[in-house]
Design an enzyme around this catalytic site. Structure first.
Site, PDB file in Angstrom:
ATOM      1  N   ALA A  19      -3.200 -30.692  28.707  1.00 10.84           N
ATOM      2  CA  ALA A  19      -3.282 -29.326  28.183  1.00 10.84           C
ATOM      3  C   ALA A  19      -2.185 -29.082  27.159  1.00 10.84           C
ATOM      4  O   ALA A  19      -2.420 -28.455  26.121  1.00 10.84           O
ATOM      5  CB  ALA A  19      -3.192 -28.308  29.323  1.00 10.84           C
ATOM      6  N   ALA A  36      -2.917 -18.127   6.525  1.00 10.53           N
ATOM      7  CA  ALA A  36      -2.296 -16.938   7.130  1.00 10.53           C
ATOM      8  C   ALA A  36      -1.341 -17.334   8.255  1.00 10.53           C
ATOM      9  O   ALA A  36      -0.254 -16.753   8.383  1.00 10.53           O
ATOM     10  CB  ALA A  36      -3.373 -15.987   7.661  1.00 10.53           C
ATOM     11  N   TRP A  53      19.849 -11.226  15.738  1.00  5.41           N
ATOM     12  CA  TRP A  53      21.132 -10.736  15.233  1.00  5.41           C
ATOM     13  C   TRP A  53      21.174  -9.208  15.196  1.00  5.41           C
ATOM     14  O   TRP A  53      22.186  -8.598  15.531  1.00  5.41           O
ATOM     15  CB  TRP A  53      21.380 -11.324  13.847  1.00  5.41           C
ATOM     16  CG  TRP A  53      22.668 -10.916  13.229  1.00  5.41           C
ATOM     17  CD1 TRP A  53      23.927 -11.184  13.674  1.00  5.41           C
ATOM     18  CD2 TRP A  53      22.823 -10.136  12.030  1.00  5.41           C
ATOM     19  NE1 TRP A  53      24.860 -10.635  12.825  1.00  5.41           N
ATOM     20  CE2 TRP A  53      24.208  -9.990  11.807  1.00  5.41           C
ATOM     21  CE3 TRP A  53      21.934  -9.578  11.131  1.00  5.41           C
ATOM     22  CZ2 TRP A  53      24.707  -9.279  10.723  1.00  5.41           C
ATOM     23  CZ3 TRP A  53      22.437  -8.889  10.053  1.00  5.41           C
ATOM     24  CH2 TRP A  53      23.813  -8.744   9.861  1.00  5.41           C
ATOM     25  N   GLU A  75      -2.994 -14.239  15.611  1.00  2.09           N
ATOM     26  CA  GLU A  75      -3.500 -15.019  14.478  1.00  2.09           C
ATOM     27  C   GLU A  75      -4.174 -16.303  14.963  1.00  2.09           C
ATOM     28  O   GLU A  75      -5.214 -16.706  14.415  1.00  2.09           O
ATOM     29  CB  GLU A  75      -2.375 -15.354  13.499  1.00  2.09           C
ATOM     30  CG  GLU A  75      -2.827 -16.099  12.266  1.00  2.09           C
ATOM     31  CD  GLU A  75      -3.845 -15.322  11.433  1.00  2.09           C
ATOM     32  OE1 GLU A  75      -4.917 -15.889  11.121  1.00  2.09           O
ATOM     33  OE2 GLU A  75      -3.577 -14.158  11.097  1.00  2.09           O
ATOM     34  N   GLU A  82     -12.737 -17.564  13.973  1.00  2.00           N
ATOM     35  CA  GLU A  82     -13.293 -17.916  12.666  1.00  2.00           C
ATOM     36  C   GLU A  82     -13.813 -19.352  12.650  1.00  2.00           C
ATOM     37  O   GLU A  82     -14.891 -19.615  12.104  1.00  2.00           O
ATOM     38  CB  GLU A  82     -12.249 -17.720  11.576  1.00  2.00           C
ATOM     39  CG  GLU A  82     -11.949 -16.262  11.302  1.00  2.00           C
ATOM     40  CD  GLU A  82     -10.951 -16.053  10.183  1.00  2.00           C
ATOM     41  OE1 GLU A  82     -10.393 -17.043   9.665  1.00  2.00           O
ATOM     42  OE2 GLU A  82     -10.739 -14.883   9.820  1.00  2.00           O
ATOM     43  N   TRP A 118       9.793  -2.833  14.697  1.00  4.42           N
ATOM     44  CA  TRP A 118      11.003  -3.078  13.905  1.00  4.42           C
ATOM     45  C   TRP A 118      11.549  -1.755  13.360  1.00  4.42           C
ATOM     46  O   TRP A 118      12.757  -1.537  13.373  1.00  4.42           O
ATOM     47  CB  TRP A 118      10.712  -4.076  12.784  1.00  4.42           C
ATOM     48  CG  TRP A 118      10.799  -5.499  13.264  1.00  4.42           C
ATOM     49  CD1 TRP A 118       9.943  -6.132  14.121  1.00  4.42           C
ATOM     50  CD2 TRP A 118      11.810  -6.441  12.939  1.00  4.42           C
ATOM     51  NE1 TRP A 118      10.363  -7.419  14.342  1.00  4.42           N
ATOM     52  CE2 TRP A 118      11.502  -7.635  13.623  1.00  4.42           C
ATOM     53  CE3 TRP A 118      12.925  -6.407  12.125  1.00  4.42           C
ATOM     54  CZ2 TRP A 118      12.284  -8.778  13.528  1.00  4.42           C
ATOM     55  CZ3 TRP A 118      13.703  -7.552  12.008  1.00  4.42           C
ATOM     56  CH2 TRP A 118      13.387  -8.718  12.718  1.00  4.42           C
TER      57      TRP A 118
END
Length: 127
Positions: A19, A36, A53, A75, A82, A118
């Site tokens: 695996a 991408a 940081w 992704e 796809e 963020w």
């Protein structure tokens, strides 16, 4: 009752090793075939150290880094959808197109969430 798949392993250490190898093959395929994924990986390579940081607490660091890892995970799933759709047919089919569009939308939503995370951590420091 359906018969178990002859392609499924039964378990054990060999299953774990195989695996892991399949997972590495998947990462290699994504890197080789998905622009991408390469772009988001390179962005993560820059932003992960920055997030470690910039985060003041362990929770902030986890949030800043975690959303970037989540972008890569989404992704990878989108790329798998796809690839599977293209394996089924390269002709236009509305359901295959919908599956690809939904996968792409999942990546977009994850990118927006990452940007929001963020922003929530960093903007208050500058205001």
């Amino acid at each position: 009752m359906t018969q178990p798949s002859p392609y499924k392993s039964t378990g054990g250490l060999i299953r774990i090793v195989r695996a892991f190898g399949y997972s590495l093959q998947g990462l290699e395929a994504a890197w080789r075939h998905e622009a991408a994924f390469r772009q988001e990986t390179l962005l993560a390579v820059v932003l992960i150290p920055l997030g470690l940081w910039l985060g003041d607490t362990a929770l902030e660091r986890l949030l800043l880094v975690g959303v970037l890892v989540a972008v890569l995970i989404v992704e990878l799933i989108n790329s798998a959808i796809e690839a599977l759709a293209d394996a089924i047919s390269t002709d236009h089919h509305p359901l295959l197109g919908r599956a690809k569009d939904i996968g792409s939308a999942a990546v977009l939503v994850m990118l927006l969430l990452a940007g929001a995370a963020w922003a929530c951590v960093l903007i208050p420091r500058w205001l």
